[in-house]
Design an enzyme around this catalytic site. Structure first.
Site, PDB file in Angstrom:
ATOM      1  N   ASP A  28       0.821  -1.208   0.000  1.00 32.28           N
ATOM      2  CA  ASP A  28       0.000   0.000   0.000  1.00 32.28           C
ATOM      3  C   ASP A  28       0.861   1.267   0.000  1.00 32.28           C
ATOM      4  OD1 ASP A  28      -2.339   1.473   0.094  1.00 32.28           O
ATOM      5  OD2 ASP A  28      -3.192   0.340   1.748  1.00 32.28           O
ATOM      6  N   ASP A  55     -10.750   2.045  -3.194  1.00 32.31           N
ATOM      7  CA  ASP A  55     -11.289   1.859  -1.843  1.00 32.31           C
ATOM      8  C   ASP A  55     -12.805   1.951  -1.852  1.00 32.31           C
ATOM      9  OD1 ASP A  55      -8.984   1.362  -0.508  1.00 32.31           O
ATOM     10  OD2 ASP A  55      -8.708   3.375   0.294  1.00 32.31           O
TER      11      ASP A  55
HETATM   12  C1  GLA Z   1      -5.720   1.837   2.244  1.00 34.16           C
HETATM   13  C2  GLA Z   1      -6.163   0.657   1.412  1.00 34.16           C
HETATM   14  C3  GLA Z   1      -7.241  -0.100   2.134  1.00 34.16           C
HETATM   15  C4  GLA Z   1      -6.700  -0.572   3.475  1.00 34.16           C
HETATM   16  C5  GLA Z   1      -6.199   0.615   4.271  1.00 34.16           C
HETATM   17  C6  GLA Z   1      -5.490   0.158   5.538  1.00 34.16           C
HETATM   18  O1  GLA Z   1      -6.704   2.788   2.352  1.00 34.16           O
HETATM   19  O2  GLA Z   1      -6.593   1.069   0.157  1.00 34.16           O
HETATM   20  O3  GLA Z   1      -7.678  -1.196   1.374  1.00 34.16           O
HETATM   21  O4  GLA Z   1      -5.669  -1.498   3.255  1.00 34.16           O
HETATM   22  O5  GLA Z   1      -5.285   1.393   3.523  1.00 34.16           O
HETATM   23  O6  GLA Z   1      -4.998   1.210   6.270  1.00 34.16           O
END
Ligand code: GLA
Length: 729
Positions: free
Chosen positions: A480, A550
């Protein structure tokens, strides 16, 4: 032969399966762009570009030819300062402070196959793919600076790949201010519309298409990441071009940092289209004997509309961009605990989710954010890559063993490029983040960004991550990156190199990912940046799939997955079923539709499975079982867009397996309308004379399905959907 040099005419003809691209050297000095489009047969003609004398507002750089001005000339690699007033591909400052440069044709060579830009990702095409490379060399005699223009031409994959390399053979340093990867001038041709993919967090890759007009179109990111806001891609289309017919000229940049792409028409109706590194965020000190290479740009032309363009990118990305071991390997049905628990989990909860996922047929459990350091919220812990034993007393190994004993795989979330000010790592290395001494360090999601260009930081991350992966039986990694870059300064660089920081960051990131994915070729890596904030070809070279967004609402996902599909094939998109009311938009949609949207790509589940009713459990188990039957077609078939989400008839797309034997049609209704006749959908790419049978035993000829269409059963509620499976008999 994909590259032909015509000596008498001083022309280079590049041919892919369906495309020709022609360059001619004018006056023995200037390579000009004369043609790009449908494949041509060609007589021995020179002077493809008819330059006429124009007024003195277009000055003449050559004393011997007063008809010649850079203002009108469609140059293959334009500079600035000598009568070309459009956006240049190259801008430098020499040791005297001047920005002038006169790159004149020097030589050429043709290489078999191709090499990738050093330390950067690219398409893994070889001579076996009918791929050869033309290198055109230009030289500025005063600075002794060489400019190599690389064109890799693949007959089989229908693509031309460009990049630029600058070599300083002089004895003084030169500062590079702007070096683009690719630029094309369309001589006397401005009948275009411009298309790009724009968005924001949770709204990635929406489609913009507007007439080119007479001012410039800039598509860019200055965020240190390719970004949610713009994808590194630009296309020029004819006004009549649609999904199935008409010309499309496109460029996609294999790069994950700040970039720029531009299309603009000048006063002579000459359209310039360009792509490359963002100039505001970039400068490079090129010492004597030094060289600099740009990322590569993929040039795809399609005469068959936007689906034609997407088909070329999809196959190229699946088979020659993503890591080879994953090009044909099916992706597991995963479950992820993020929207199920957020930071609030312990060993017991995770084991219960694994049990439940396993009983529903899921194949991979992914433990998301919160398993390491003192990470109980997003305010701390990034950089401290050791297991939080208070939360998980048995450690990660006991959890992965638990999943493995059930025959499930076990995956883990990391955010390697970040550092929380509240972390042991920051307390011991406060200068490891990007910053400018004396200036405030802007936080995003309470975190700072590591200076990835520094070797010791890459080594720290490599050692910490590799130890966790090898000691705990990890099968999958979600990588990420949850904020964009600010204060891009490096404690390790001298003042004259500070503007190199952002590009060095990306080179450092690529080097780290390269080490890890080569060390662990069996691990499935999925990249993520707050969803799809870095969904780009550069990341796909290392990690064969990306968390698309997301936003998990199934209606919003239609727009996001539709836009993403212009470049990226379904097998590169992570798509999850989540709970309702949806966490991002509070919308309630049927579980079947959430399933159908997610089954259009790599299916996953991201909700508290414990809360499912028994009816929902049954439906989920059936979805998973059905997906396993169709996933080869979804993940490796040909994807075709049919009805856009902006249409008032609903959204539709389809996939045809590579042998043509299985056809999957997805139809998503939006809001129900009273007194509605329903929808008849015309399919594409079928064999007219072949018979196809639905799961209910109804038979149709391909010609019926394509020309008369298939009647879709009426929908039962808002956001209802249908998935029709046809098999050739
Ligand atoms: C980002 C990712 C999510 C999740 C969060 C965790 O927003 O896109 O899917 O993994 O971080 O903090």
């Amino acid at each position: 032969m994909s590259i032909v040099y015509k000596e008498k005419e001083e022309q280079f003809h590049l041919h892919t399966r369906n495309t020709s691209y022609i360059i001619e050297v004018l006056e023995g000095r200037y390579p000009v762009h004369t043609y790009w489009g449908r494949k041509l047969r060609f007589t021995d003609r020179t002077g493809l570009v008819d330059l006429r004398e124009v007024c003195s507002f277009s000055p003449n750089p050559l004393d011997s030819n007063k008809t010649l001005s850079f203002d009108t000339m469609p140059r293959e690699y334009p500079d600035y300062g000598r009568s070309d007033y459009q956006s240049p591909a190259l801008s430098i400052t020499d040791s005297s402070g001047s920005h002038l440069i006169d790159p004149v044709y020097d030589s050429f060579r043709i290489e078999e196959g191709r090499s990738l830009p050093q330390g950067m990702p690219g398409c893994r095409l070889t001579a076996d793919d009918g791929c050869d490379t033309l290198v055109l060399t230009l030289r500025d005699s005063i600075l002794d600076l060489y400019i190599d223009l690389y064109y890799s031409v693949s007959e089989e994959y229908d693509v031309i790949i460009r990049r630029t390399e600058i070599r300083n053979c002089g004895n003084k340093p030169v500062t590079l201010n702007k070096v683009l990867s690719s630029t094309v001038d369309f001589y006397g041709d401005s009948d275009f519309e411009v298309m790009n993919l724009y968005g924001a967090w949770t709204r990635e890759r929406q489609v913009s298409r507007i007439p080119i007009g007479r001012s410039g179109h800039l598509v860019d990111s200055k965020r240190g990441a390719s970004s949610h806001e713009q994808n590194p891609f630009l296309a020029l289309l004819r006004p009549e071009t649609d999904e199935f017919s008409g010309d499309v000229y496109s460029m996609s940049l294999v790069y994950s940092g700040s970039f720029m792409a531009e299309a603009a028409v000048n006063s002579y109706g000459k359209t310039r289209m360009q792509i490359g590194l963002q100039e505001i965020d970039f400068q490079w000190q090129l010492e004597p004997s030094g060289s600099f290479t740009t990322p590569e740009a993929l040039l795809v032309f399609s005469p068959d509309g936007l689906n034609g363009m997407s088909g070329i990118y999809h196959r190229l990305f699946r088979e020659r961009l993503c890591p080879a071991p994953w090009s044909k390997r099916e992706r597991p049905v995963l479950m992820n605990n993020w929207e199920a628990t957020y930071f609030d989990f312990n060993e017991e909860k995770i084991k219960a989710l694994i049990d439940e996922g396993h009983s529903l047929g899921m194949e991979l459990f992914v433990l998301d954010d919160g398993w390491f350091g003192r990470r109980d919220s997003d305010a701390s812990g990034l950089g401290d890559w050791f297991t939080n034993l208070q939360k998980l007393p048995g450690g990660l190994k006991s959890l992965s063993d638990y999943a493995h004993r059930k025959g499930m795989q076990f995956g883990l979330w990391f955010e390697p490029e970040m550092i929380s000010p509240d972390s042991d790592l920051y307390r011991s290395h406060p200068d490891w983040c990007l910053h400018v001494p004396g200036r405030y360090r802007s936080e995003g999601r309470n975190q700072l960004v590591l200076d990835m260009g520094r070797q010791e930081i890459q080594d720290y991350l490599y050692c910490s991550i590799a130890a966790i992966l090898s000691e705990n039986g990890i099968d999958y990694v979600k990588w990420d990156m949850n904020r964009n870059i600010t204060e891009a300064g490096s404690a390790a660089l001298p003042s004259e190199r500070q503007k190199e920081t952002s590009h060095r960051y990306i080179l450092g990131l690529y080097s780290l990912m390269d080490r890890l994915v080569n060390e662990f070729p069996e691990i499935l890596f999925e990249s993520c940046s707050g969803g799809g904030g870095r969904f780009d070809p550069g990341m796909l070279y290392y990690m064969p799939q990306t968390w698309t967004s997301d936003n998990t609402d199934s209606y919003e996902r239609l727009f996001i997955q539709w836009g993403t599909s212009y470049l990226y094939p379904p097998v590169t998109m992570g798509a999850h079923v989540s709970e309702v009311p949806n966490h991002q938009v509070k919308r309630i949609t049927p579980i079947e539709t959430r399933g159908n949207a997610a089954m259009s790509a790599n299916l996953g589940y991201e909700l508290d499975l414990m809360k499912l009713s028994s009816e929902e459990r049954e439906k989920v188990a059936k979805q998973v079982e059905f997906y396993k039957k169709i996933r080869r077609t979804i993940q490796f078939g040909d994807f075709i867009r049919l009805l856009p989400p902006s249409s008032d008839r609903g959204t539709a797309w389809m996939t045809v397996s590579d042998d043509g034997a299985e056809v999957l049609v997805f139809y998503f209704g939006h809001l129900l309308r009273p007194n509605d006749l329903g929808c008849r959908l015309k399919l594409r790419s079928l064999n007219t004379d072949r018979l196809y049978m639905t799961e209910d035993g109804e038979k149709y000829y391909g010609s019926e399905l394509m020309y008369a269409g298939i009647s879709l059963p009426p929908l039962d509620c808002d956001f209802d959907s249908r998935l029709i499976r046809l098999q050739a008999i």
